[in-house]
Design a protein around this motif. Structure first.
Motif, PDB file in Angstrom:
ATOM      1  N   TYR A 147       0.835  -1.203   0.000  1.00 52.85           N
ATOM      2  CA  TYR A 147       0.000   0.000   0.000  1.00 52.85           C
ATOM      3  C   TYR A 147       0.871   1.255   0.000  1.00 52.85           C
ATOM      4  CZ  TYR A 147      -3.127   3.678   1.598  1.00 52.85           C
ATOM      5  OH  TYR A 147      -3.825   4.854   1.706  1.00 52.85           O
ATOM      6  N   ARG A 148       1.889   1.265   0.865  1.00 51.40           N
ATOM      7  CA  ARG A 148       2.787   2.422   0.949  1.00 51.40           C
ATOM      8  C   ARG A 148       3.370   2.768  -0.417  1.00 51.40           C
ATOM      9  NH1 ARG A 148       8.469   1.208   3.321  1.00 51.40           N
ATOM     10  NH2 ARG A 148       8.527   0.276   1.253  1.00 51.40           N
ATOM     11  N   ASP A 149       3.874   1.761  -1.114  1.00 52.68           N
ATOM     12  CA  ASP A 149       4.524   2.009  -2.394  1.00 52.68           C
ATOM     13  C   ASP A 149       3.524   2.242  -3.523  1.00 52.68           C
ATOM     14  OD1 ASP A 149       6.869   1.812  -1.006  1.00 52.68           O
ATOM     15  OD2 ASP A 149       7.305  -0.222  -1.643  1.00 52.68           O
ATOM     16  N   PHE A 150       2.385   1.553  -3.471  1.00 51.86           N
ATOM     17  CA  PHE A 150       1.349   1.736  -4.495  1.00 51.86           C
ATOM     18  C   PHE A 150       0.840   3.173  -4.497  1.00 51.86           C
ATOM     19  CE2 PHE A 150      -3.199   1.497  -5.722  1.00 51.86           C
ATOM     20  CZ  PHE A 150      -3.042   1.072  -7.027  1.00 51.86           C
ATOM     21  N   VAL A 151       0.538   3.707  -3.323  1.00 46.79           N
ATOM     22  CA  VAL A 151       0.050   5.089  -3.254  1.00 46.79           C
ATOM     23  C   VAL A 151       1.192   6.090  -3.267  1.00 46.79           C
ATOM     24  CG1 VAL A 151      -2.114   4.455  -2.123  1.00 46.79           C
ATOM     25  CG2 VAL A 151      -0.152   5.133  -0.733  1.00 46.79           C
ATOM     26  N   GLY A 152       2.381   5.653  -2.882  1.00 44.95           N
ATOM     27  CA  GLY A 152       3.531   6.554  -2.837  1.00 44.95           C
ATOM     28  C   GLY A 152       3.897   7.109  -4.195  1.00 44.95           C
ATOM     29  N   ASP A 153       3.786   6.278  -5.235  1.00 44.70           N
ATOM     30  CA  ASP A 153       4.068   6.762  -6.590  1.00 44.70           C
ATOM     31  C   ASP A 153       3.181   7.967  -6.908  1.00 44.70           C
ATOM     32  OD1 ASP A 153       5.893   4.679  -6.973  1.00 44.70           O
ATOM     33  OD2 ASP A 153       4.420   3.393  -7.957  1.00 44.70           O
ATOM     34  N   ALA A 154       1.902   7.828  -6.610  1.00 41.22           N
ATOM     35  CA  ALA A 154       0.947   8.909  -6.881  1.00 41.22           C
ATOM     36  C   ALA A 154       1.141  10.078  -5.919  1.00 41.22           C
ATOM     37  CB  ALA A 154      -0.481   8.381  -6.783  1.00 41.22           C
ATOM     38  N   ASP A 155       1.509   9.789  -4.670  1.00 44.97           N
ATOM     39  CA  ASP A 155       1.688  10.861  -3.676  1.00 44.97           C
ATOM     40  C   ASP A 155       2.672  11.920  -4.152  1.00 44.97           C
ATOM     41  OD1 ASP A 155      -0.073   9.662  -1.900  1.00 44.97           O
ATOM     42  OD2 ASP A 155       1.496   8.861  -0.591  1.00 44.97           O
ATOM     43  N   HIS A 156       3.744  11.487  -4.791  1.00 40.88           N
ATOM     44  CA  HIS A 156       4.766  12.436  -5.251  1.00 40.88           C
ATOM     45  C   HIS A 156       4.198  13.385  -6.310  1.00 40.88           C
ATOM     46  CE1 HIS A 156       7.796  10.476  -2.891  1.00 40.88           C
ATOM     47  NE2 HIS A 156       7.563   9.324  -3.479  1.00 40.88           N
ATOM     48  N   VAL A 157       3.366  12.869  -7.192  1.00 36.56           N
ATOM     49  CA  VAL A 157       2.738  13.709  -8.217  1.00 36.56           C
ATOM     50  C   VAL A 157       1.711  14.633  -7.565  1.00 36.56           C
ATOM     51  CG1 VAL A 157       1.261  13.695 -10.275  1.00 36.56           C
ATOM     52  CG2 VAL A 157       3.123  12.026 -10.049  1.00 36.56           C
ATOM     53  N   LEU A 158       0.887  14.095  -6.691  1.00 36.31           N
ATOM     54  CA  LEU A 158      -0.171  14.877  -6.049  1.00 36.31           C
ATOM     55  C   LEU A 158       0.385  16.028  -5.219  1.00 36.31           C
ATOM     56  CD1 LEU A 158      -2.358  11.852  -4.972  1.00 36.31           C
ATOM     57  CD2 LEU A 158      -3.056  13.632  -6.583  1.00 36.31           C
ATOM     58  N   GLU A 159       1.522  15.792  -4.593  1.00 31.76           N
ATOM     59  CA  GLU A 159       2.135  16.807  -3.740  1.00 31.76           C
ATOM     60  C   GLU A 159       2.410  18.103  -4.517  1.00 31.76           C
ATOM     61  OE1 GLU A 159       6.070  17.204  -0.839  1.00 31.76           O
ATOM     62  OE2 GLU A 159       5.537  15.258  -1.704  1.00 31.76           O
ATOM     63  N   ALA A 160       2.788  17.964  -5.772  1.00 28.45           N
ATOM     64  CA  ALA A 160       3.073  19.142  -6.599  1.00 28.45           C
ATOM     65  C   ALA A 160       1.822  19.996  -6.832  1.00 28.45           C
ATOM     66  CB  ALA A 160       3.659  18.710  -7.944  1.00 28.45           C
ATOM     67  N   PHE A 161       0.650  19.392  -6.706  1.00 28.24           N
ATOM     68  CA  PHE A 161      -0.620  20.100  -6.892  1.00 28.24           C
ATOM     69  C   PHE A 161      -1.219  20.567  -5.565  1.00 28.24           C
ATOM     70  CE2 PHE A 161      -0.166  17.313 -10.543  1.00 28.24           C
ATOM     71  CZ  PHE A 161      -0.525  18.134 -11.600  1.00 28.24           C
TER      72      PHE A 161
END
Length: 189
Positions: free
Chosen positions: A40-54
């Motif tokens: 779960y950490r890594d699955f959502v982590g990929d997206a977290d990095h993109v979302l953080e920029a927004f």
């Protein structure tokens, strides 16, 4: 990070844990539990990095994902699928609306309904996030091979609460459709 101390002096944390019945927690599936945490950490982590920029977080991701996948989704149905309150959804949905990732329209038959649709900007964000997650899924499925892929789907479906899996799956996949289907979402009328 805080230290974890077990008062009984056991070197094995599982020995210090008791189940709800008060019996020692031998036989617990620590292997699967921890694999799920890290997956779960890594699955959502990929997206977290993109979302953080927004300036977005995981709640934004879940909302925009389901709105994109099921255009015309009612706010009430989104609340049911996500199992959150209106208050929890309010701030996230407002931000997605204000920044042009989602639009809200009144229902055709009931003007009080609030139907949600992803905008082209929202669709582009979802595609980027889904691409990252699809890459991770495809790498993992390649490791287990084609024969085990249906087992993976069954396992994940089995992890859904037994009290209402049909309600959740129906909301996600629609009545009578195959959950394994990769059919595209319906488009805005």
């Amino acid at each position: 990070m805080a230290d974890v101390n077990f008062s009984n002096g056991s070197a094995n944390p599982a020995d210090a844990v008791e189940t709800a019945t008060g019996t020692p927690a031998s036989g617990l599936r620590w292997d699967i539990i921890e694999l799920l945490f890290f997956a779960y950490r890594d699955f959502v982590g990929d997206a977290d990095h993109v979302l953080e920029a927004f300036g977005f977080g995981r709640a934004h991701h879940r909302v925009i994902h389901f709105v994109h996948r099921y255009p015309g989704l009612k706010v009430a149905d989104l609340l049911d699928v996500l199992r959150i309150t209106k208050q929890s959804l309010g701030r996230v949905l407002k931000q997605l609306l204000d920044e042009g990732y989602i639009v809200q329209k009144a229902g055709d038959n009931d003007r009080r309904q609030r139907l949600l649709f992803a905008t082209p900007k929202g669709e582009a964000l979802v595609a980027k996030l889904a691409g990252l997650q699809t890459d991770r899924i495809n790498r993992a499925l390649a490791d287990v091979g084609p024969a085990a892929q249906e087992t993976v789907r069954q396992f994940l479906r089995g992890m859904i609460d037994r009290d209402d899996p049909d309600k959740v799956l129906q909301a996600i996949f629609g009545a009578g459709s195959d959950p394994a289907s990769t059919a595209q979402p319906r488009r805005q009328p």
